[in-house]
Structure formats: structure tokens, C-alpha cells
Design a protein around this motif. Structure first.
Motif, PDB file in Angstrom:
ATOM      1  N   VAL A 116       0.850  -1.277  -0.160  1.00 55.70           N
ATOM      2  CA  VAL A 116      -0.004   0.017   0.040  1.00 55.70           C
ATOM      3  C   VAL A 116       0.756   1.215   0.052  1.00 55.70           C
ATOM      4  N   GLN A 117       1.973   1.131   0.838  1.00 50.15           N
ATOM      5  CA  GLN A 117       2.745   2.566   0.869  1.00 50.15           C
ATOM      6  C   GLN A 117       3.487   2.779  -0.403  1.00 50.15           C
ATOM      7  N   ASP A 118       4.032   1.459  -1.005  1.00 52.08           N
ATOM      8  CA  ASP A 118       4.528   1.703  -2.345  1.00 52.08           C
ATOM      9  C   ASP A 118       3.707   2.397  -3.459  1.00 52.08           C
ATOM     10  N   ALA A 119       2.489   1.960  -3.226  1.00 50.39           N
ATOM     11  CA  ALA A 119       1.363   2.202  -4.308  1.00 50.39           C
ATOM     12  C   ALA A 119       1.153   3.961  -4.102  1.00 50.39           C
ATOM     13  N   VAL A 120       1.023   4.222  -2.850  1.00 47.13           N
ATOM     14  CA  VAL A 120       0.635   5.640  -2.351  1.00 47.13           C
ATOM     15  C   VAL A 120       2.089   6.721  -2.722  1.00 47.13           C
ATOM     16  N   ASN A 121       3.326   6.074  -2.846  1.00 42.50           N
ATOM     17  CA  ASN A 121       4.356   6.834  -3.086  1.00 42.50           C
ATOM     18  C   ASN A 121       4.439   6.990  -4.591  1.00 42.50           C
ATOM     19  N   ARG A 122       4.091   5.972  -5.586  1.00 40.55           N
ATOM     20  CA  ARG A 122       4.083   6.169  -6.904  1.00 40.55           C
ATOM     21  C   ARG A 122       2.750   7.037  -7.333  1.00 40.55           C
TER      22      ARG A 122
END
Ligand code: BYC
Length: 311
Positions: free
Chosen positions: A187-193
Motif C-alpha cells: 500500500v505504501q509503495d502504491a501511495v508513493n507512486r
């Protein structure tokens, strides 16, 4: 007895309609510039809905459960429906749907920059719902009061469906955040992108937005790009806190004096690249749409033959 109205009378009627905050309808005279602007915005919006089916559509076969698959299918179908209402609204202004499609698949008409980014994990489906549909709602709720009647009315239904889309995204992310560490990292990776590209959905900064002043005067747009971007940042921060994710902006902080969150500068060079066709997935998205259009040729021919027979 019928009196013929002069161009001046028609112009006055148009101005009075806007002043009284009433809707312009397809039967009404409008200046060429208004028609052109409205067709451009509605067509870009319709194309965005149709191209926007692809990033999430890529996950339909890989959704992790039957429930998630059914939800995703329904959402992507809604997007097709939004595209159809919008193409119909453009047709009321004299645009031809075949011509609009041709412009899209030959790269002569734009669609939202956001759909040129890849969806790398299932968390992206949740983040698109939360942030991309969230940004879309923020931009589109004021468009329910847009001066062009068929567009404003289409927006009312679209916004209702977008609200469902946003909630399903948030619920999916909340579920993942309560799951394993690997899920939280996804989830955090997707938010970062997706965070920065979501902010770019609102368009260029006001100082570089050639259309805003005229579109505000014609009451097509009700707020500037920067005003809506700020509104979106302000509403997203508490939602990110509730989810337990970090928004990837070290400059993001509450400004007591302004009563808004300050945020970092966007990569406008990247925005320009994506809008001019050089984003990570532009070529793939347009090629896919072109192929689907070619594959549908026999359906269009059969429908036209059927209509001729019943005429
Ligand atoms: N991406 O003078 P500006 C959805 C263009 S889909 C690409 O500020 P304007 C969903 C702009 O068009 C919802 N192009 O323009 C679907 C203009 O083009 P021209 C999509 C952009 O019109 C599936 C030029 O740059 N929403 O929710 O006053 C799954 C200069 O800009 C972008 C809409 O379409 C961009 N981000 O304001 C999930 C909303 N930004 O003149 C979700 C309707 C700007 O060079 N549209 N451009 O051809 C609008 O509200 C306005 O058109 C904009 C731009 C705020 C986007």
C-alpha cells in the motif's frame, strides 16, 4: 408571427443565461469558442474514462477473491458508462463520436495524464479508487454546476458513482493495512507512486493554464486548477492518517495562517512529458484502445445494418 433574432440578441441571451446561473441547453445559440471549449473538455473527459478502464482492467483476472473481482468489474463497467454519457453530451454540441474516437487513437486529443502510469500491484487498485477517484470527485463536484446542461447533468450521476469508487478503494486499502507487513508495504509503495501524479490531474498551475480564465467566465469551470488541488491535499491528509500511510512529501505541513496544508512543488517537466505523449504507458494505452476499436469494427457494421433494416 416569428421575429428573427440578430446575432446581438443571441449573444445577449447567452450572457443573461450565464448571469442568471441558468443552464445552456443544446437548442441555445453559443459562441464558437464556448462550443469548441466545451467539446474539448467533454471529449478529453470521455476519453479519460475510456482509457481509464485499462490500468485497473489489467487486474480483473488477478483479483485475489471473487468479491474483489466482482467489485472491480462493476467499477470498470461504470467507467465505460461514464464515457458513454460524456460522448453523448459532446454529440449534443455537434461533435461526432466516430471523429472523437479517431482523434483519440491518433493522439490528436488528450486524456488525463494519470492513466499513463502502470498498475504494478493490487494495492494500486485501492490507491486509484482512493486518490484518483478522490481527485476526480474533487474536480467534478463543482462541474455539476457547470453552465452546459447536458454536461452538468451527466456529472451528477458520475459523481454518485465516483463516490462509490472512492469508498471501495479506501475500504480495500484499509483491509490491506490491517493485513500482513508485506501488504502494508504494498500500500505504501502504491501511495508513493500515485500521490504526485494524482495532484497533476488538476492540470497546470493557474499561471500556466491557458483555458482557466475564459472557462471561469463562461462558468464551465467554477474553481481554478490550484484551488481544487489545494482542496484535494487538505482532504487527503486526514484520510492518509486514518489509513496509516505516509504521503511522500517532506514539505507537507499544516499552515495555521493560510488554514491549508503547504505542499512541495510538483514535477511540471514530468507532467508536460506525460501530456505530450511521452509518459510511461502512453503508447501502450493508445495502442490498446486502437486495437479494441479495430476489433469492434464488425459490431459497428452489424449494428448499422440492423438499424438500416428497421428504418
Ligand atoms: N492530463 O488550460 P488548462 C476518472 C490539458 S476520469 C491531460 O488548465 P482546462 C477516472 C488541458 O485539457 C476523470 N491533459 O485546461 C476514470 C488543456 O488542453 P489543450 C478525468 C491535461 O481544460 C477511470 C491543457 O492541458 N477528469 O475520474 O481549463 C478510472 C491546458 O490546461 C491535464 C476530467 O477530465 C491532465 N491532467 O483544465 C478512475 C475532468 N490537465 O487546451 C477515474 C474534466 C490539463 O492543450 N476536465 N490538461 O487541448 C477538467 O476539469 C479540465 O479540463 C482540467 C484542465 C481541470 C483537467
Amino acid at each position: 408571427m416569428t421575429a428573427t433574432l440578430s446575432e446581438k440578441d443571441l449573444e445577449q441571451h447567452f450572457e443573461h443565461t450565464l448571469e442568471r446561473d441558468q443552464r445552456i441547453e443544446p437548442r441555445d445559440w453559443v459562441p464558437d469558442g464556448y462550443r469548441k471549449t466545451m467539446i474539448r473538455q467533454i471529449a478529453q473527459h470521455a476519453h479519460s474514462e475510456i482509457i481509464g478502464m485499462q490500468p485497473e482492467g489489467n487486474w480483473i483476472t488477478r483479483a485475489p477473491s471473487l468479491r474483489r473481482k466482482a467489485i472491480l468489474l462493476a467499477k470498470v463497467q461504470d467507467e465505460a458508462g461514464h464515457g458513454l454519457y460524456l460522448y453523448s453530451a459532446a454529440e449534443t454540441l455537434g461533435a461526432d463520436r466516430g471523429d472523437l474516437t479517431e482523434r483519440l487513437i491518433t493522439g490528436r486529443q488528450k486524456y488525463s495524464s494519470i492513466f499513463n502510469y502502470p498498475t504494478l500491484s493490487f494495492a494500486d487498485v485501492g490507491v486509484i479508487g482512493w486518490l484518483v477517484d478522490g481527485a476526480a470527485i474533487c474536480n467534478q463536484v463543482p462541474l455539476c454546476r457547470s453552465s452546459y446542461g447536458p454536461y452538468a447533468r451527466a456529472m451528477i450521476r458520475i459523481c454518485k458513482e465516483e463516490s462509490f469508487h472512492q469508498r471501495q478503494g479506501f475500504e480495500l486499502l484499509m483491509t490491506m493495512m490491517k493485513g500482513t507487513r508485506a501488504q502494508r508495504e504494498m500500500v505504501q509503495d502504491a501511495v508513493n507512486r500515485w500521490w504526485w501524479p494524482s495532484l497533476m490531474m488538476f492540470g497546470p498551475p493557474d499561471g500556466d493554464s491557458p483555458n482557466t480564465a475564459q472557462s471561469m467566465a463562461w462558468k464551465i469551470k467554477r474553481h481554478t486548477n490550484d484551488e481544487l488541488r489545494q482542496r484535494f491535499v487538505d482532504m487527503s491528509v486526514p484520510q492518509a492518517e486514518a489509513l496509516g500511510v505516509t504521503l511522500p512529501d517532506p514539505q507537507l505541513r499544516w499552515n495555521e495562517e493560510r488554514g491549508h496544508y503547504d505542499f512541495g512543488e510538483l514535477e511540471w517537466a514530468e507532467f508536460k512529458q506525460v501530456v505530450s505523449g511521452n509518459g510511461p504507458c502512453n503508447a501502450e494505452r493508445v495502442a490498446h484502445r486502437r486495437q479494441a476499436h479495430e476489433d469492434g469494427e464488425w459490431v459497428r457494421e452489424a449494428a448499422a445494418a440492423h438499424a438500416r433494416r428497421h428504418r
